[in-house]
Design a protein around this motif. Structure first.
Motif, PDB file in Angstrom:
ATOM      1  N   VAL A   1     -10.399  75.110 -48.732  1.00  0.00           N
ATOM      2  CA  VAL A   1      -9.239  75.877 -49.191  1.00  0.00           C
ATOM      3  C   VAL A   1      -8.496  76.485 -48.005  1.00  0.00           C
ATOM      4  N   ALA A   2      -9.249  77.029 -47.043  1.00  0.00           N
ATOM      5  CA  ALA A   2      -8.622  77.644 -45.876  1.00  0.00           C
ATOM      6  C   ALA A   2      -8.002  76.605 -44.939  1.00  0.00           C
ATOM      7  N   LYS A   3      -8.722  75.539 -44.662  1.00  0.00           N
ATOM      8  CA  LYS A   3      -8.266  74.540 -43.691  1.00  0.00           C
ATOM      9  C   LYS A   3      -7.024  73.813 -44.165  1.00  0.00           C
ATOM     10  N   TYR A   4      -6.983  73.486 -45.465  1.00  0.00           N
ATOM     11  CA  TYR A   4      -5.880  72.687 -45.975  1.00  0.00           C
ATOM     12  C   TYR A   4      -4.900  73.486 -46.835  1.00  0.00           C
ATOM     13  N   ASN A   5      -5.077  74.825 -46.811  1.00  0.00           N
ATOM     14  CA  ASN A   5      -4.148  75.716 -47.519  1.00  0.00           C
ATOM     15  C   ASN A   5      -3.985  75.291 -48.984  1.00  0.00           C
ATOM     16  N   ILE A   6      -5.103  75.126 -49.675  1.00  0.00           N
ATOM     17  CA  ILE A   6      -5.092  74.658 -51.063  1.00  0.00           C
ATOM     18  C   ILE A   6      -4.851  75.827 -52.010  1.00  0.00           C
ATOM     19  N   ASP A   7      -3.842  75.714 -52.828  1.00  0.00           N
ATOM     20  CA  ASP A   7      -3.479  76.745 -53.797  1.00  0.00           C
ATOM     21  C   ASP A   7      -4.268  76.502 -55.084  1.00  0.00           C
ATOM     22  N   CYS A   8      -5.384  77.221 -55.250  1.00  0.00           N
ATOM     23  CA  CYS A   8      -6.240  77.001 -56.427  1.00  0.00           C
ATOM     24  C   CYS A   8      -6.780  78.303 -56.995  1.00  0.00           C
ATOM     25  N   ASP A   9      -6.087  79.413 -56.722  1.00  0.00           N
ATOM     26  CA  ASP A   9      -6.452  80.718 -57.300  1.00  0.00           C
ATOM     27  C   ASP A   9      -7.890  81.106 -56.979  1.00  0.00           C
ATOM     28  N   LEU A  10      -8.333  80.862 -55.756  1.00  0.00           N
ATOM     29  CA  LEU A  10      -9.693  81.215 -55.369  1.00  0.00           C
ATOM     30  C   LEU A  10      -9.875  82.733 -55.392  1.00  0.00           C
ATOM     31  N   LYS A  11     -10.886  83.193 -56.123  1.00  0.00           N
ATOM     32  CA  LYS A  11     -11.214  84.617 -56.207  1.00  0.00           C
ATOM     33  C   LYS A  11     -12.699  84.804 -55.901  1.00  0.00           C
ATOM     34  N   GLU A  12     -13.053  86.008 -55.483  1.00  0.00           N
ATOM     35  CA  GLU A  12     -14.402  86.281 -55.009  1.00  0.00           C
ATOM     36  C   GLU A  12     -15.271  86.908 -56.093  1.00  0.00           C
TER      37      GLU A  12
ATOM     38  N   LEU B   1      -7.208  68.410 -56.803  1.00  0.00           N
ATOM     39  CA  LEU B   1      -5.913  67.829 -56.438  1.00  0.00           C
ATOM     40  C   LEU B   1      -5.538  68.186 -55.000  1.00  0.00           C
ATOM     41  N   GLY B   2      -5.835  69.429 -54.595  1.00  0.00           N
ATOM     42  CA  GLY B   2      -5.551  69.831 -53.219  1.00  0.00           C
ATOM     43  C   GLY B   2      -6.413  69.085 -52.220  1.00  0.00           C
ATOM     44  N   GLU B   3      -7.663  68.858 -52.568  1.00  0.00           N
ATOM     45  CA  GLU B   3      -8.552  68.088 -51.692  1.00  0.00           C
ATOM     46  C   GLU B   3      -8.123  66.624 -51.633  1.00  0.00           C
ATOM     47  N   ALA B   4      -7.638  66.102 -52.753  1.00  0.00           N
ATOM     48  CA  ALA B   4      -7.135  64.728 -52.763  1.00  0.00           C
ATOM     49  C   ALA B   4      -5.922  64.589 -51.849  1.00  0.00           C
ATOM     50  N   ALA B   5      -5.029  65.571 -51.903  1.00  0.00           N
ATOM     51  CA  ALA B   5      -3.855  65.549 -51.029  1.00  0.00           C
ATOM     52  C   ALA B   5      -4.269  65.622 -49.554  1.00  0.00           C
ATOM     53  N   ALA B   6      -5.289  66.430 -49.255  1.00  0.00           N
ATOM     54  CA  ALA B   6      -5.790  66.511 -47.885  1.00  0.00           C
ATOM     55  C   ALA B   6      -6.352  65.163 -47.434  1.00  0.00           C
ATOM     56  N   PHE B   7      -7.094  64.524 -48.323  1.00  0.00           N
ATOM     57  CA  PHE B   7      -7.636  63.192 -48.039  1.00  0.00           C
ATOM     58  C   PHE B   7      -6.516  62.192 -47.772  1.00  0.00           C
ATOM     59  N   GLU B   8      -5.494  62.206 -48.589  1.00  0.00           N
ATOM     60  CA  GLU B   8      -4.365  61.288 -48.399  1.00  0.00           C
ATOM     61  C   GLU B   8      -3.611  61.585 -47.102  1.00  0.00           C
ATOM     62  N   SER B   9      -3.566  62.841 -46.694  1.00  0.00           N
ATOM     63  CA  SER B   9      -2.878  63.201 -45.451  1.00  0.00           C
ATOM     64  C   SER B   9      -3.577  62.616 -44.232  1.00  0.00           C
ATOM     65  N   LEU B  10      -4.853  62.255 -44.402  1.00  0.00           N
ATOM     66  CA  LEU B  10      -5.630  61.649 -43.315  1.00  0.00           C
ATOM     67  C   LEU B  10      -5.665  60.131 -43.406  1.00  0.00           C
ATOM     68  N   GLY B  11      -4.848  59.564 -44.286  1.00  0.00           N
ATOM     69  CA  GLY B  11      -4.758  58.117 -44.409  1.00  0.00           C
ATOM     70  C   GLY B  11      -5.553  57.523 -45.556  1.00  0.00           C
ATOM     71  N   GLY B  12      -6.234  58.370 -46.336  1.00  0.00           N
ATOM     72  CA  GLY B  12      -6.993  57.881 -47.476  1.00  0.00           C
ATOM     73  C   GLY B  12      -6.086  57.403 -48.592  1.00  0.00           C
ATOM     74  N   VAL B  13      -6.595  56.495 -49.423  1.00  0.00           N
ATOM     75  CA  VAL B  13      -5.805  55.900 -50.506  1.00  0.00           C
ATOM     76  C   VAL B  13      -6.544  56.102 -51.824  1.00  0.00           C
ATOM     77  N   ILE B  14      -5.809  56.546 -52.846  1.00  0.00           N
ATOM     78  CA  ILE B  14      -6.360  56.740 -54.185  1.00  0.00           C
ATOM     79  C   ILE B  14      -5.576  55.877 -55.164  1.00  0.00           C
ATOM     80  N   TYR B  15      -6.295  55.116 -55.960  1.00  0.00           N
ATOM     81  CA  TYR B  15      -5.688  54.337 -57.038  1.00  0.00           C
ATOM     82  C   TYR B  15      -6.140  54.929 -58.380  1.00  0.00           C
TER      83      TYR B  15
END
Length: 431
Positions: A113-124, A190-204
């Motif tokens: 969440v921190a590294k890829y700035n994922i908006d997922c309403d993380l609460k403690e 979804l945020g992790e998937a976007a991070a994966f795609e930003s590194l060249g990963g492909v999702i079908y």
């Protein structure tokens, strides 16, 4: 085929990413092909992409379509069977190794969440709530157990203390785990998937797998076949959990899909939110058939519970869950329910993950038995390590026995339903 859509949940209605990925068409080749775009698959994919692997993910429906996009969103630490159980049944070494990983999944999530700035309403913060004195004594033991294995973020709550966090008199005490927390699970994956795609990963998406052929000899490629194409890969990870059938039947016989039901209210007023969950933590009670609840990022109460065996869906989720919610929070009797949905998790007989390898290069991981949000993120890291050649931690999980349900595929549902009725009675009697 018509393009699949998510279930009608609050999460789907508030998803940050609604982009449709294409179907797999034609022949492709990569280092690693992953079957399933839930937490296990996407966590593995992201770790592998960061390590420089060329990765293709195949999803039968949509990213996060299964349990990863439908669950309660709670970051519950350890496993569905705790460290003391594991040591008793599988020995000190296995217990210590699994203990060393018991709190790692939540750390992976927070790092992502921190590294890829994922908006997922993380609460403690999360609370285990005791419904009776016996459960409270068990929480005291859990606190000592977890502290002995490095979790120093725990606080035992008396009956008075817990009411500072939960506006109900249902509970005799609880255990606050500040290493726990809660998220919008679909937006996390979804945020992790976007991070994966930003590194060249492909999702079908919309690409159901019809066959996985493992390599018979070392160095041979595995083949993953879909309706319109195929992928040849050095390694394959099967990560479909409760939403995959027929791909690895020798493993599927050792697990059973179970359904859980969730509702989301309309957004509550600030006064209502402070009255029911003043510290904004997530909660699960300590019953065998437990209730769990939390506030969403936009102030809705998300309340879940109940279990249906064999992936049966109840006719009316509201009819099952609203009475549970009102037992906990009677003041919400006039609150509107905006969403109600069901989702399947995968139960194993020993309630520990099923992990292993088939042939030379097909890996699988599934069956988190209700502790999937954190365990899947740990497993993604462990699977990446194994593919890189370090199988030490993978072998710990793979060495756990995998037992079939009594009665086989035909009778496991009624047998387990009978067991659920037994545990429900124990909950009511407080034993």
């Amino acid at each position: 085929m018509s393009f699949p859509s998510h279930t009608n949940s609050y999460y789907a209605a508030s998803a940050n990413d609604t982009v449709l990925r294409p179907e797999l068409v034609g022949e492709h080749q990569c280092d690693v092909c992953i079957v399933g775009a839930g937490f296990t698959g996407i966590s593995s994919a992201l770790h592998l992409a960061e390590a420089g692997y060329k990765v293709i993910v195949l999803e039968e429906s949509r990213i996060g379509f299964g349990a990863s996009g439908r669950n309660g969103g709670q970051l519950v630490n350890s496993y569905s069977r705790d460290i003391d159980f594991i040591k008793r049944h599988y020995g000190e070494y296995v217990g210590e190794q699994m203990a060393s990983m018991a709190f790692e999944g939540q750390a992976v999530i927070r790092e992502r969440v921190a590294k890829y700035n994922i908006d997922c309403d993380l609460k403690e913060g999360g609370i285990f709530a005791a419904c009776n004195a016996k459960q409270f004594e068990e929480l005291k033991a859990k606190k000592a157990l977890w502290e002995s294995h490095g979790n120093d973020k725990l606080e035992l709550l008396s009956a008075t203390d817990i009411q500072k966090h939960i506006g109900t008199d249902r509970y005799v005490g609880g255990l606050l785990d500040r290493l726990s927390g809660h998220v919008h699970p679909l937006n996390l994956v979804l945020g992790e998937a976007a991070a994966f795609e930003s590194l060249g990963g492909v999702i079908y998406e919309a690409s159901p797998v019809t066959k996985v052929q493992e390599a018979k000899v070392e160095g041979e490629l595995a083949t993953v076949t879909t309706e319109k194409g195929s992928v040849s890969a050095k390694h394959v990870i099967v990560a479909g959990n409760a939403y995959i059938t027929g791909i690895i039947p020798e493993v599927e016989k050792n697990s059973m899909p179970c359904g859980t039901q969730i509702i989301a209210t309309e957004p509550l007023t600030q006064e209502q939110q402070k009255a029911i969950l003043p510290s904004d933590v997530c909660v699960e009670d300590c019953n065998y058939l437990l209730d769990y609840f939390r506030l969403s990022g936009d102030g809705r109460l998300i309340y879940g519970g109940g279990t249906t065996y064999g992936a049966r869906e109840p006719e009316k989720v509201e009819a099952l869950i609203v009475p549970k919610m009102l037992k906990t929070f009677p003041a919400l009797s006039n609150v509107k329910i905006d969403h109600a949905w069901t989702g399947n998790f995968l139960l194993t007989l020993m309630r520990l993950p099923q992990v292993g390898r088939i042939g030379q290069n097909v890996y699988y991981a599934q069956g988190y038995s209700g502790h999937g949000v954190t365990s899947t993120h740990l497993m993604g890291k462990v699977l990446c390590e194994a593919i890189q050649g370090n199988t030490t931690r993978f072998d710990v999980f793979a060495g756990l026995p995998q037992y079939p349900f009594p009665g086989g595929r035909r009778f496991r549902i009624p047998y387990t339903a009978i067991g659920a009725a037994y545990y429900a009675l124990r909950d009511k009697l407080g034993i």
